[in-house]
Scaffold this motif. Structure first.
Motif, PDB file in Angstrom:
ATOM      1  N   UNK A   1       3.666   7.653   8.088  1.00 57.98           N
ATOM      2  CA  UNK A   1       2.205   7.735   7.879  1.00 57.98           C
ATOM      3  C   UNK A   1       1.480   7.196   9.110  1.00 57.98           C
TER       4      UNK A   1
ATOM      5  N   UNK B   1      -1.774   1.001   6.945  1.00 57.91           N
ATOM      6  CA  UNK B   1      -2.352   1.135   5.605  1.00 57.91           C
ATOM      7  C   UNK B   1      -3.034  -0.115   5.090  1.00 57.91           C
TER       8      UNK B   1
ATOM      9  N   UNK C   1      -1.749   4.196  -8.539  1.00 60.06           N
ATOM     10  CA  UNK C   1      -2.155   5.575  -8.282  1.00 60.06           C
ATOM     11  C   UNK C   1      -1.711   6.016  -6.892  1.00 60.06           C
ATOM     12  N   UNK C   2      -1.884   5.094  -5.929  1.00 61.03           N
ATOM     13  CA  UNK C   2      -1.500   5.416  -4.545  1.00 61.03           C
ATOM     14  C   UNK C   2       0.013   5.612  -4.443  1.00 61.03           C
TER      15      UNK C   2
ATOM     16  N   UNK D   1       0.812  -1.229   0.000  1.00 62.81           N
ATOM     17  CA  UNK D   1       0.000   0.000   0.000  1.00 62.81           C
ATOM     18  C   UNK D   1       0.838   1.268   0.000  1.00 62.81           C
ATOM     19  N   UNK D   2       2.145   1.136   0.158  1.00 61.46           N
ATOM     20  CA  UNK D   2       3.011   2.314   0.111  1.00 61.46           C
ATOM     21  C   UNK D   2       3.078   3.103   1.408  1.00 61.46           C
ATOM     22  N   UNK D   3       2.403   2.629   2.461  1.00 64.21           N
ATOM     23  CA  UNK D   3       2.413   3.368   3.738  1.00 64.21           C
ATOM     24  C   UNK D   3       3.776   3.234   4.413  1.00 64.21           C
TER      25      UNK D   3
ATOM     26  N   UNK E   1       0.754   8.980  -5.841  1.00 66.99           N
ATOM     27  CA  UNK E   1       0.308  10.016  -4.896  1.00 66.99           C
ATOM     28  C   UNK E   1       1.293  10.192  -3.750  1.00 66.99           C
ATOM     29  N   UNK E   2       1.850   9.067  -3.276  1.00 64.13           N
ATOM     30  CA  UNK E   2       2.732   9.137  -2.115  1.00 64.13           C
ATOM     31  C   UNK E   2       4.217   9.170  -2.512  1.00 64.13           C
TER      32      UNK E   2
END
Lengths: 162, 366
Positions: free
Chosen positions: A79, A87, A140-141, A73-75, A144-145
């Protein structure tokens, strides 16, 4: 731009007010904004984990986990500290070490002793692994991050499927 | 102008959504209800807070598709919260059927796409709250085993259809680590006016915190304690089994009930006429007031509830008082009046509603 209120200092806050559907713009300097109760500094996130998270923050900031992002999730640990929320389920593996310590402090134990669970293996309801929709959402996530390495990997996987 | 019809018809709910209020459960003079909640997440998706709209909708669709094979929720009503007006979402929250966060009533968490609740008989499934799934069961009175059995059955049935996120060491994985492990929050909504009046409550609350329980107000996390109604629940979810967590709640709540009963005996013995006067005044205010704020109504209802418990007021059922607790809230009053109400209109409508209920189902006056 000059402050609409004192007409002296430079305006640094643009306040948009909506009263009875009428939109008004107010440009204020920091002092006048503060007098009107407008917060100009970034508020510190408030969450129920409070002190414990802060303690873990100090500890985590020295570990390599802090910078690493969850590959699903890229968290990042940052975060988590900002929101108090992880995430995705994979974050538990990505931040395993610091989470074990946090869970121990929160619950007095980091080991589940309750009901065991085996997920259904084959069933119509099981999600298709890495469907194009999921990969696009994850891409996309990642964009974004600003997780560009992950984004590139996801983009390649989408290309293969397409 | 004809007022718009409310979009939400709660008479469609399998049990009207209020069976837990009927005071049929054990110790229902002191314990209003027992709630069991399990936090679960579905593998393969980011947690709700980080998920994108499409992911949340796909997750909801996956769960909905699986429900055909989940008998606990057969015939359940699906409510898509994002499609409801604020007053309808508030109504569901006032009935304790959805959380403030899922209903989009918490300013920190605006309503999300895919926010939904499936309402079955005494069980419910909240979708896309902080966790993907919150399974819950709500029962009248002090009914821990019964409430757990319902939610456990739902968990087993749903978990065999939908893959939950589970970790060998940390148990069921949740968005907030405070819910990891069993994901079980076992709670009771309890009325403790005796302990408050005898000023014993502080000791009792700090005692139960030492035992691993925590307390909140009428509406759970972040809500104020009003009308001497407390929600007691387990503080930790990891490192103890589901059975141990239930045993802990049962043991501690049983002790709290005994302390409350003792406090009531002390009140009657040492300050009989003062208490009697106070409680009759509470009844008188509810019976005759023309405007009532929510907090006032809750505090006077607490007094009347105690008076019924002490058998000072007869002929008024605990069920009637439980109904007032829920139906005298602002969204319910707006539904009753079929229009949007200002705060002062709400207070007038509340006083009128309470008067009418007390007259029609009223207690005996000596």
């Amino acid at each position: 731009m000059i402050c609409d209120n004192c007409k002296e200092r430079d305006a640094v806050v643009n306040l948009t007010r909506i009263v009875d559907n009428a939109v008004t713009q107010l440009h204020l300097c920091e002092k006048c904004a503060a007098e009107k109760g407008v917060e100009t500094t970034v508020a510190v996130a408030q969450h129920p984990l409070g002190d414990i998270l802060q303690a873990v923050q100090q500890q985590a900031s020295t570990t390599s986990e802090d910078a690493a992002a969850c590959s699903f999730c890229g968290a990042t640990a940052r975060d988590f500290r900002a929101t108090g929320r992880l995430g995705c389920p994979h974050c538990y593996d990505a931040m395993e070490k610091s989470l074990r310590e946090l869970l121990r402090r929160l619950h007095g134990s980091s080991r589940h002793v309750g009901q065991r669970y085996d997920a259904p293996v084959t069933h119509v309801a099981t999600p298709k692994p890495d469907s194009i929709h999921d990969l696009r959402d994850r891409l996309q996530r990642a964009v974004d991050t600003e997780q560009f390495e992950l984004a590139a990997e996801l983009r390649d996987r989408i290309k293969v499927i397409e | 102008m004809t007022p718009p019809r409310p979009a939400l018809d709660l008479s469609l709910l399998p049990d009207g959504g209020v069976r837990w209020l009927d005071a049929s459960g054990p110790n229902s003079d002191i314990v209003i209800s027992t709630r069991m909640r399990l936090a679960r997440n579905v593998s393969g998706y980011a947690f709700t807070g980080r998920a994108r709209d499409g992911e949340r909708l796909r997750m909801l669709a996956q769960v909905r598709d699986a429900l055909g094979a989940v008998p606990s929720l057969s015939g359940s009503l699906l409510v898509r919260l994002e499609e409801l007006a604020t007053v309808d979402r508030q109504l569901l929250h006032e009935r304790h059927l959805v959380s403030k966060e899922l209903a989009g009533l918490d300013p920190q968490h605006p309503i999300r796409s895919g926010a939904a609740v499936f309402l079955g008989e005494s069980v419910g499934l909240l979708v896309n709250e902080e966790d993907h799934l919150r399974l819950q069961s709500l029962r009248s009175g002090f009914a821990v085993p019964q409430a757990f059995e319902s939610v456990h059955r739902l968990d087993q049935e749903l978990g065999s259809q939908v893959p939950f996120a589970f970790h060998r060491e940390f148990g069921f994985l949740t968005a907030c680590p405070t819910n990891a492990g069993t994901g079980l929050r076992a709670s009771v909504l309890i009325h403790l006016p005796g302990l408050v009046l005898t000023k014993e409550i502080g000791k009792v609350l700090s005692g139960l915190q030492q035992m691993g329980l925590t307390y909140r107000g009428l509406y759970g996390e972040g809500s104020e304690v009003v009308g001497n109604f407390f929600q007691l629940s387990n503080q930790t979810t990891l490192g103890r089994s589901e059975e141990e967590l239930q045993d802990l709640l049962v043991r501690v709540v049983r002790h709290v009930i005994e302390r409350e009963e003792e406090a009531r005996r002390v009140l009657v013995r040492d300050a009989g006429y003062i208490i009697e006067d106070k409680l009759w005044r509470a009844y008188g205010t509810l019976r005759y007031a023309r405007s009532l704020t929510f907090d006032e109504a809750m505090n006077y209802l607490s007094g009347v509830r105690l008076a019924v418990g002490l058998k000072l007021i007869t002929g008024l059922s605990v069920y009637t008082l439980n109904k007032l607790l829920i139906f005298a809230q602002s969204a319910h009053l707006a539904h009753l009046e079929q229009r949007t109400l200002t705060e002062s209109e709400t207070n007038l409508a509340r006083a009128k509603y309470v008067r009418q209920v007390l007259v029609s189902e009223g207690g005996g006056v000596e």
